[in-house]
Design a protein around this motif. Structure first.
Motif, PDB file in Angstrom:
ATOM      1  N   GLY A 116      45.640  49.209  32.451  1.00  0.00           N
ATOM      2  CA  GLY A 116      46.565  49.901  33.596  1.00  0.00           C
ATOM      3  C   GLY A 116      45.762  51.319  33.626  1.00  0.00           C
ATOM      4  N   GLY A 117      44.907  51.961  32.219  1.00  0.00           N
ATOM      5  CA  GLY A 117      44.691  53.310  32.526  1.00  0.00           C
ATOM      6  C   GLY A 117      42.961  53.088  32.946  1.00  0.00           C
ATOM      7  N   LEU A 118      42.746  52.060  32.707  1.00  0.00           N
ATOM      8  CA  LEU A 118      41.230  52.096  32.803  1.00  0.00           C
ATOM      9  C   LEU A 118      41.121  51.376  34.078  1.00  0.00           C
ATOM     10  CD1 LEU A 118      39.323  49.501  30.814  1.00  0.00           C
ATOM     11  CD2 LEU A 118      39.297  52.499  29.909  1.00  0.00           C
ATOM     12  N   ARG A 119      41.754  50.813  34.488  1.00  0.00           N
ATOM     13  CA  ARG A 119      41.336  51.566  35.992  1.00  0.00           C
ATOM     14  C   ARG A 119      42.050  52.327  37.096  1.00  0.00           C
ATOM     15  NH1 ARG A 119      45.309  46.561  35.711  1.00  0.00           N
ATOM     16  NH2 ARG A 119      47.360  47.276  35.479  1.00  0.00           N
ATOM     17  N   GLN A 120      42.975  52.443  36.618  1.00  0.00           N
ATOM     18  CA  GLN A 120      42.954  54.186  36.940  1.00  0.00           C
ATOM     19  C   GLN A 120      41.852  55.380  37.258  1.00  0.00           C
ATOM     20  OE1 GLN A 120      46.073  54.209  38.773  1.00  0.00           O
ATOM     21  NE2 GLN A 120      46.022  55.995  39.912  1.00  0.00           N
TER      22      GLN A 120
END
Lengths: 553, 293, 306
Positions: free
Chosen positions: A158-162
């Motif tokens: 989630g964090g990386l794709r954001q």
């Protein structure tokens, strides 16, 4: 950071957006300077997102946009055609949406998505673009840019794709970035890092328009805050002014509704739901009750419970050696990020799944060990409230039928004639009118649905309620009303609550004791004040530090 | 995947994407639904009281009128013996519908048994039924029906059973899916938490919520079954000419295609009309089931 | 690997099911081999045939013998034609597969074009698109074939009414098979296209400056094509079954027509052979489309891994 000499990056005056005959944005005026972060806060339906989209010329199908000034990056775009808008999008303004899982095309590698603005707006060769994509991914803190560029959004965390989504928005280094709820779907620790990244972009001189429902997030980043309600900006000022000395009652209500650091028992909603019972707010629970409770066996005891699930290639441990007690009349808060095993624990407590090892007892008697047939008569003692109340109602049933069905469980054999009376009483207790009984849940608002869910849980006269993220889908003022309602009901009925939430602020406000869950284990537990003020476990420390906090005056 | 599932998916999609209409017009059925409803009423009338709709005796032979093209006297023209095609189409409605409906019942019954077994019979049964359905899917389309006909010989009864059996796997999979979805829904869990018994939950939540979709499914299935049964008749494996069954009428018209196109076109249009109408009505039913007219 | 295991299981089950279903046929297979009950074959001839075909063996032995022969590709001899079934079908599968694959390709193009043109372009376009799909999916192949022949052969004389072995002879059969299939595919494609068009990633793409056409070509078309890929296994099976009808009407030599003749004559080895062959094609295609959709959509891989 605001520099009064430079021309504003964005200048909007009297912006109006209408869908058919309904005007949803009604005369919005503001400007953003370079390096400045302006936030629009408001609840769902306030028109904040439509405002953001209108600044990109994308208010939506069937909309009509008007403005006296709409200057983006020094160019007047009011009444501009699609072609002109397209030149501005991505180059003059970038957009970040919430949840990159769906905001990036799940079928395309993220590198291609980041490459799009370069391909559309610039005459760059393929190797140049590839190098730029690498550079961008590195600049948003992607650990392995080349690897990430080839992944699709579903294959990143989630964090990386954001981060990838942000990289796509800043690919051409647009002077203005619009962030529409950029961290809403993220866990607190990830949210903190993404906010830091946006702050960093701002410090390079990019103007930011932040759209959020979350005052704590806004308080972190914004230089100026605009409060929006029903399509209008009702209050604006510097962050310190708006959060510290709000002028409008609605703003005060919004701020008061944020539960973090509001002591237990203090109501959050200013305009209270019509609860007929007068409660002395200042006094906490009667000491006598607590004293009795201490000598009794715990109402719900989870004792060294583990639960694993079969997954391809092994077993996944959802809950590992967890012990937790809930006593009569107390609220135990269970905090953890998504995937930490909170919901599995709730299902174990409700007797919906059986533990692999360990045992759950109810009031000192066996609970998890019982077979379903023997457990069934006792089920009414333990109720549940879910995050999405609508899906917990049979779609064919009216509110009245839902409540009557639950009420019969509470007192089997009662005369059905008295059901109508009981239903009206239940609805009144949760602050709903008796006429709601005839309606279908589908036609109710989110807050009303959750009230019906609470009424259903109460109908069976339970002793303990398991609340699994009961307010996470609600607007902050509605959330405040529901939290107040739960608090009142607990006081009246001596209910015990197991309150599960990812939101530290909500748990801090509700709970007497707190347990912190990480990867299936409870890493820390204790009195709420102690755990949240002086956390011992490093994970709790990080969780507390990363939780967005609203600084009140 | 089966043809039936495909029809089902598209209904779900149509219903999901249909814009919610304003309350004022929501109660009125759509124009398409009205036309489809009228067509189905005509079919029902033709089944129950064919005499009222026929313009003449469907079996009256009149060699002098053979191969008359459509006219006021013979709306759909006449066949090689001078019989009135329109009256024969009306007369054939009952047989064709009966075959379609019976086949659907057979398919639905087998599908329901398999679906309920898989949905409620525990993990092992569910696994077994799923594998069986998967294997049956490897006999695509009419293949399973042809196999049944090889075993039991051609004829209208065998053809009906064959079509019913070959649609059963599709029904089974959809019905199982529906039961599983409802059983694992949060409202069933909420009822469990309240302490309701398994039987009560099945009676009050699972069955009623599965009923409308199954009814919709059956509506769709009739259209498909009529097409398949007509195909078997056309291939000479079902009802045989001179029976006034649509597929058999088409088979009879095949020989005279170059001289009398109307012998082929009109009975075929009835089949197409029936399939479209049942699909449109199925969609309307599905919308209504979701509280959206 | 799991996929392959499943495919082998399905093939074994299909063979078993067919073998035992065929044994349900009333009457003596030896009689059937010698030309049916009317042939008045002598007792010696019947005994001879039973020995030749292994029919005097216990059922289970016959079953295992059948499985053994299947593994070597031996499908037995046709009762009616007295030639090996494998040889008979081997000569025909090419033509039928060509017919099916051409129809699949045409159906794909038609469906994609129809859904792209009519989706998200206002109510009237949507209504027309939905109406066309609905009608196309409701058309029975045998009737469509007859109507096409009446119009384009008898009427306009553009194409021959029966297969001539030339390209123009293949036009009407391919169109006949493709149009109803296109109706089905288009309905599914429209659904996922509509779904994709309301997704936030379309908003982000447009916010990067992508044009409406660009959004369709680079984003939503993939989402529309995806269910088309995963349906292709089903579609090929549907087409092969449709070939029974179409090959018969257009008099094309192929698996379908052979199957129908064998069904009428109760030529059991041929029926079994065709059924097994079509099942094999279906299973292989299903495995291929599964692999293809998983490659195209990482979300499916995650679901499977969960």
């Amino acid at each position: 950071m605001t520099s009064p000499t430079t021309r504003p990056l964005l200048d909007v005056a009297d912006l109006r957006v209408a869908f058919g005959d309904t005007e949803v944005v009604r005369g919005v005026t503001f400007s953003i300077a370079a390096g400045e972060c302006v936030a629009i806060v408001g609840e769902s339906g306030s028109g904040k997102s439509v405002t953001a989209r209108a600044l990109l010329g994308m208010a939506g199908r069937g909309s009509h946009t008007e403005s006296s000034v709409l200057r983006v990056g020094g160019r007047e775009l009011g009444g501009a055609g699609e072609r002109e808008w397209r030149r501005a999008r991505g180059r003059d303004v970038g957009l970040i949406l919430q949840d990159a899982l769906v905001s990036l095309d799940p079928l395309r590698p993220v590198g291609r998505e980041i490459d799009d603005p370069l391909r559309i707006h610039e005459r760059m060769s393929l190797p140049e673009r590839r190098a730029r994509v690498h550079e961008l991914l590195a600049s948003v803190g992607m650990p392995d840019p080349d690897f990430a560029a080839r992944r699709r959004s579903g294959e990143l965390s989630g964090g990386l794709r954001q981060r990838a989504l942000i990289a796509a928005a800043i690919a051409l280094d647009p002077p203005l970035l619009i962030a529409d709820e950029p961290t809403t779907a993220l866990d607190a620790t990830v949210q903190a890092r993404i906010l830091a990244l946006i702050g960093e972009i701002q410090s390079r001189g990019t103007g930011i328009l932040l759209i959020s429902h979350d005052l704590a997030v806004v308080g972190h980043l914004a230089d100026r805050i605009l409060v929006m309600r029903a399509g209008e900006i009702i209050e604006s000022g510097t962050a310190a002014e708006v959060l510290g000395a709000p002028r409008e009652p609605y703003t005060r209500q919004l701020i008061a509704a944020v539960p973090s650091e509001v002591p237990r028992g203090v109501p959050l909603a200013r305009s209270e739901p019509p609860i007929p019972i007068a409660v002395d707010r200042s006094a906490s629970r009667s000491p006598a009750l607590v004293a009795i409770a201490a000598n009794e066996p715990p109402l719900l005891a989870i004792d060294h419970v583990s639960k694993t699930f079969a997954v391809p290639g092994g077993r996944f441990t959802a809950v590992e050696d967890v012990s937790l007690e809930v006593r009569r009349g107390e609220t135990v808060g269970l905090v953890g990020e998504s995937g930490s095993g909170k919901t599995t624990l709730a299902r174990l407590a409700l007797g919906l799944t059986t533990p692999d090892t360990g045992e759950v007892t109810l009031d000192g008697a066996p609970w998890s060990r019982l077979d379903e047939r023997t457990r069934r008569p006792a089920r009414r003692r333990i109720g549940a409230i879910y995050q999405d109340p609508l899906s917990s109602f049979d779609p064919r049933w009216s509110v009245g039928r839902i409540l009557a069905d639950a009420w019969n469980v509470g007192a089997p054999g009662r005369h059905p004639r008295t059901a109508d009376h009981a239903i009206a009483e239940l609805l009144e207790q949760v602050g709903l009118e008796a006429s709601v009984a005839r309606r279908r849940p589908l036609t109710l608002s989110g807050g009303q649905r959750q009230r019906v869910a609470i009424a259903r849980a109460l109908a069976a006269s339970p002793e303990i309620l398991i609340c699994d993220e009961p307010v996470s889908a609600l607007d902050v003022t509605i959330q405040a009303q529901i939290l107040d309602l739960l608090d009142d009901l607990q006081r009246e009925r001596g209910l015990a609550l197991l309150f599960i939430s990812h939101d530290l602020g909500v748990v801090a406000h509700m709970a007497d004791r707190v347990a912190v869950m990480q990867a299936g284990r409870i890493v820390e537990a204790g009195a709420a004040d102690r755990v949240l003020a002086e956390p011992e476990h490093p994970y709790t420390t990080r969780l507390v530090a990363d939780a967005p906090r609203l600084t009140r005056a | 995947m089966s043809e039936l599932e495909l029809r089902q998916t598209t209904i779900d999609a149509e219903v999901a994407h249909a814009p919610r209409r304003r309350a004022r017009i929501a109660r009125l059925p759509r124009a398409g639904t009205v036309v489809a409803g009228a067509f189905v009423l005509f079919l029902l009338a033709a089944t129950v009281v064919p005499g009222l709709l026929e313009t003449q005796d469907p079996n009256r032979i009149s060699p002098s009128e053979a191969f008359d093209s459509p006219s006021l006297a013979h709306w759909f023209g006449t066949d090689e013996s001078g019989r009135d095609i329109y009256s024969r189409v009306v007369a054939g409605t009952g047989t064709s519908l009966l075959i379609g409906v019976t086949a659907t019942f057979i398919g639905l019954a087998f599908g329901l048994v398999l679906g309920v077994l898989a949905g409620f019979g525990g993990r092992v049964v569910d696994y077994g039924v799923n594998r069986l359905v998967e294997v049956l899917f490897a006999f695509p389309g009419l293949l399973l029906a042809l196999l049944v006909i090889v075993v039991y010989g051609p004829g209208p009864v065998t053809a009906t059973i064959a079509v019913g059996l070959s649609t059963a796997p599709g029904y089974a999979r959809i019905i199982r899916g529906q039961f599983v979805a409802i059983r694992s829904s949060q409202y069933v869990e909420a009822a469990r938490v309240l302490g309701h018994s398994r039987g009560r939950i099945i009676a009050r939540h699972v069955l009623p919520n599965a009923l409308i979709p199954i009814f919709v499914l059956a509506t769709l299935g009739v259209g498909q079954a009529i097409v398949w049964a007509a195909a078997l008749s056309y291939l000479g494996l079902g009802a045989q000419p001179p029976a006034a069954e649509w597929g058999a009428m088409l088979a009879a018209g095949r020989t005279y295609l170059s001289v009398a196109w109307w012998m082929t076109v009109f009975p075929g249009l009835m089949i197409v009309g029936t399939t479209i109408s049942t699909t449109v009505l199925g969609r309307a039913l599905a919308r209504r089931g979701r509280g959206d007219a | 690997m799991l996929l392959l295991g499943g495919a082998v299981f399905v093939m074994w089950a299909v063979a078993t099911l067919t073998f035992f279903a065929i044994r349900l046929i009333p009457g003596d297979p030896a009689q059937a081999i010698l030309g049916g009950p009317g042939s008045q074959a002598s007792q010696e001839a019947l005994d001879q045939v039973r020995r030749d075909y292994g029919l005097d063996q216990p059922l289970l032995l016959q079953y295992f013998a059948m499985l053994g022969r299947l593994l070597t590709g031996d499908l037995g001899d046709s009762y009616a034609l007295k030639i090996p079934v494998a040889e008979l079908l081997g000569a025909q599968i090419g033509g039928t597969l060509l017919l099916a694959v051409l129809s699949l390709a045409l159906a794909w193009v038609l469906a994609l074009a129809l859904s792209l043109v009519s989706t998200g372009r206002g109510r009237i376009a949507t209504a027309i698109g939905e109406g066309v799909e609905l009608t196309a999916a409701a058309l029975p192949q045998f009737w469509l074939a007859a109507v096409l022949i009446a119009i384009f052969s008898t009427g306009l004389g553009w194409f021959p009414p029966v297969a001539t072995g030339t390209a123009s002879g293949l036009v009407l059969p391919v169109v006949t098979l493709a149009i109803p299939l296109a109706g089905f595919l288009a309905q599914v494609m429209r659904e996922s296209l509509l779904d994709a068009m309301t997704q936030p990633f379309v908003v982000s793409a447009r916010a990067r400056g992508e044009s409406a056409v660009g959004v369709r070509l680079r984003h939503t078309i993939r989402h529309a094509a995806l269910p088309g890929i995963s349906l292709s296994g089903w579609a090929l099976g549907w087409l092969l079954s449709g070939a029974v009808v179409v090959e018969t009407i257009f008099a094309i030599p192929g698996l379908g027509r052979t199957l129908l003749q064998a069904v009428t004559l109760r030529d059991i080895p041929v029926v079994t052979g065709v059924v097994l062959l079509i099942a094999l094609v279906y299973v292989v295609m299903t495995v291929l489309t599964d692999v293809a959709s998983r490659t195209a959509d990482p979300r499916l891989r995650q679901e499977a891994g969960r």
